[in-house]
Design an enzyme around this catalytic site. Structure first.
Site, PDB file in Angstrom:
ATOM      1  N   HIS A  16       5.056  10.469   1.971  1.00  0.00           N
ATOM      2  CA  HIS A  16       4.298  11.133   0.905  1.00  0.00           C
ATOM      3  C   HIS A  16       2.809  11.038   1.234  1.00  0.00           C
ATOM      4  CE1 HIS A  16       7.828  11.260  -1.800  1.00  0.00           C
ATOM      5  NE2 HIS A  16       8.140  10.143  -1.162  1.00  0.00           N
ATOM      6  N   LYS A 109      14.107  19.506   0.740  1.00  0.00           N
ATOM      7  CA  LYS A 109      14.344  18.254   0.028  1.00  0.00           C
ATOM      8  C   LYS A 109      14.961  18.521  -1.339  1.00  0.00           C
ATOM      9  CE  LYS A 109      13.976  13.846  -1.047  1.00  0.00           C
ATOM     10  NZ  LYS A 109      12.835  12.966  -1.053  1.00  0.00           N
ATOM     11  N   HIS A 146      17.339  12.982  -2.095  1.00  0.00           N
ATOM     12  CA  HIS A 146      17.063  11.763  -2.863  1.00  0.00           C
ATOM     13  C   HIS A 146      18.386  11.407  -3.531  1.00  0.00           C
ATOM     14  CE1 HIS A 146      14.469   8.938  -5.214  1.00  0.00           C
ATOM     15  NE2 HIS A 146      15.586   8.930  -5.907  1.00  0.00           N
TER      16      HIS A 146
HETATM   17  C1  NCD Z   1       8.075   8.456  -4.410  1.00  0.00           C
HETATM   18  C2  NCD Z   1       6.721   9.025  -4.839  1.00  0.00           C
HETATM   19  O1  NCD Z   1       5.915   8.282  -5.403  1.00  0.00           O
HETATM   20  O2  NCD Z   1       6.460  10.201  -4.586  1.00  0.00           O
HETATM   21  N1  NCD Z   1       8.279   7.195  -5.072  1.00  0.00           N
HETATM   22  C3  NCD Z   1       9.117   6.203  -4.684  1.00  0.00           C
HETATM   23  O3  NCD Z   1       9.250   5.221  -5.403  1.00  0.00           O
HETATM   24  N2  NCD Z   1       9.766   6.255  -3.549  1.00  0.00           N
HETATM   25  C4  NCD Z   1       9.165   9.433  -4.684  1.00  0.00           C
HETATM   26  C5  NCD Z   1      10.462   9.097  -4.011  1.00  0.00           C
HETATM   27  O4  NCD Z   1      10.598   9.173  -2.803  1.00  0.00           O
HETATM   28  O5  NCD Z   1      11.404   8.722  -4.730  1.00  0.00           O
HETATM   29 ZN    ZN Z   2       9.991   9.373  -1.011  1.00  0.00          ZN
END
Ligand code: NCD
Ligand code: ZN
Length: 358
Positions: A16, A109, A146
């Site tokens: 991210h 995704k 996910h």
């Molecule tokens: C991710 C995010 O903040 O975008 N957060 C996380 O806890 N992993 C989203 C995700 O990948 O689930």
């Molecule tokens: Zn993620």
């Protein structure tokens, strides 16, 4: 005792990077170590169309260049964002196929609606996107999932298993050709499911799920910087994950899920989910593999299995890591405007560090 290793430069198969000031502040941490990264599309609004992905890739490239120009990154840094599209109930199969054929995206995704950060536009019912998934199978486009079911009656610790039983396993049977990545796998159920499948089902793993269990997050005080989704699990799950990562099985590879949120939004009555681990992922993994006497398996996990699954060449560059006598220190946080983003605390000393990417 080995104290220096050279591996093919790693890639990050789940990242991210956000946008705007946050993107500018965090991109360097990934670009300094990883040659490529699969970029998650959960912006607000999400990256849905080919045009969205193209524009977002340009912003990532501009932020990387800016980091080089301001000497935050080495002048020779090469970092390629591999873009993804965010699947919604309304996604257009023609646009997705066209984006893949044009080389703009490497995957799509699927977020179950409501599963995690910025997933409000996610898929409400897998049947609604079946025509799109059929087109993806036909055109060899990777689906990243996910893997958590979101029904409110399902306990948060059981949501990955629920997803496998109710969504993933039936989908796998319905579309055997589709290439699927179960993102950030966290349970023995997830690992065993992938192991039971052919080579076109894979899973990414994060440093924090390989290193920590739910006690690290909840015993002796609640630690919001370990709160992420899927949530950390029991030690017995972590052991199964680690065994799979160390086994050399090509279906498992690194996806950091580095997910920056500012400290004020995590240290809050209703804190955000996400761990910012990009700065120390490679040190963490080298330490973990070394502690397990399995340093020779690191390169497969970080640099070979991912490209193998994504049908991309492995990198022509290398990374050198060294083990020092003294623990390596990392900044506790990075600044993003007036706020800070706290860097993942591996909860143990790390003696390995990256000394060169060439
Ligand atoms: C991710 C995010 O903040 O975008 N957060 C996380 O806890 N992993 C989203 C995700 O990948 O689930
Ligand atoms: Zn993620």
């Amino acid at each position: 005792m080995t104290n220096r290793i050279e591996i093919v430069q790693p890639d990050d198969w789940h990242l991210h990077l956000r946008d705007g000031d946050m993107l500018s502040s965090v991109v360097g941490a990934s670009a300094q170590h990883f040659r490529r990264a699969i970029i998650m599309p959960n912006l607000v609004p999400p990256v849905v169309t080919q045009a969205d992905a193209q524009n977002y890739a340009s912003r990532i490239e501009a932020a990387t260049k800016q980091a080089i120009d301001s000497n935050m990154l080495h002048a020779d840094t090469r970092f390629t964002p591999l873009m993804t599209l965010y699947l919604t109930d309304e996604s257009d199969a023609t646009d997705i196929v066209s984006a893949s054929k044009a080389g703009v995206i490497k995957a799509v995704k699927l977020y179950p609606a409501g599963a995690t950060t910025n997933s409000a536009s996610g898929v409400t019912d897998i049947d609604k996107v079946m025509p799109v998934l059929e087109a993806m199978a036909e055109h060899n486009i990777v689906l990243c999932m996910h893997g958590e079911i979101t029904r409110s009656d399902v306990d948060i610790f059981d949501r990955e298993k629920g997803f496998i039983d109710e969504v993933l396993a039936p989908l796998r049977e319905r579309l055997p050709e589709l290439r699927i990545v179960l993102e950030h796998v966290t349970t023995a159920d997830g690992v065993e499911f992938v192991q039971s499948q052919a080579s076109n089902t894979a899973a990414t793993m994060t440093p924090h799920h390989l290193l920590l269990n739910r006690n690290n997050m909840l015993v002796g005080g609640i630690r919001p910087h370990y709160y992420c989704l899927p949530i950390l699990k029991r030690e017995e799950h972590r052991q199964v994950l680690l065994d799979a990562a160390l086994s050399g099985d090509k279906r498992f590879f690194l996806g950091t899920d580095s997910a920056p949120h500012t400290a004020n939004t995590k240290e809050a009555p209703c804190g955000c989910a996400g761990v910012f681990n990009a700065p120390n992922t490679m040190s963490t993994l080298a330490q973990l593999f070394d502690d397990a006497d399995a340093l020779s398996m690191l390169e497969g996990f970080t640099s070979r299995n991912g490209p193998n699954f994504y049908q991309l060449p492995i990198n022509d560059s290398t990374m050198t890591l060294e083990k020092s006598e003294q623990p390596v220190s990392f900044p506790e946080s990075i600044q993003v405007g007036a706020e800070k983003v706290v860097v993942f605390d591996p909860a143990q000393p790390l003696f390995w560090r990256v000394v060169e990417v060439a």
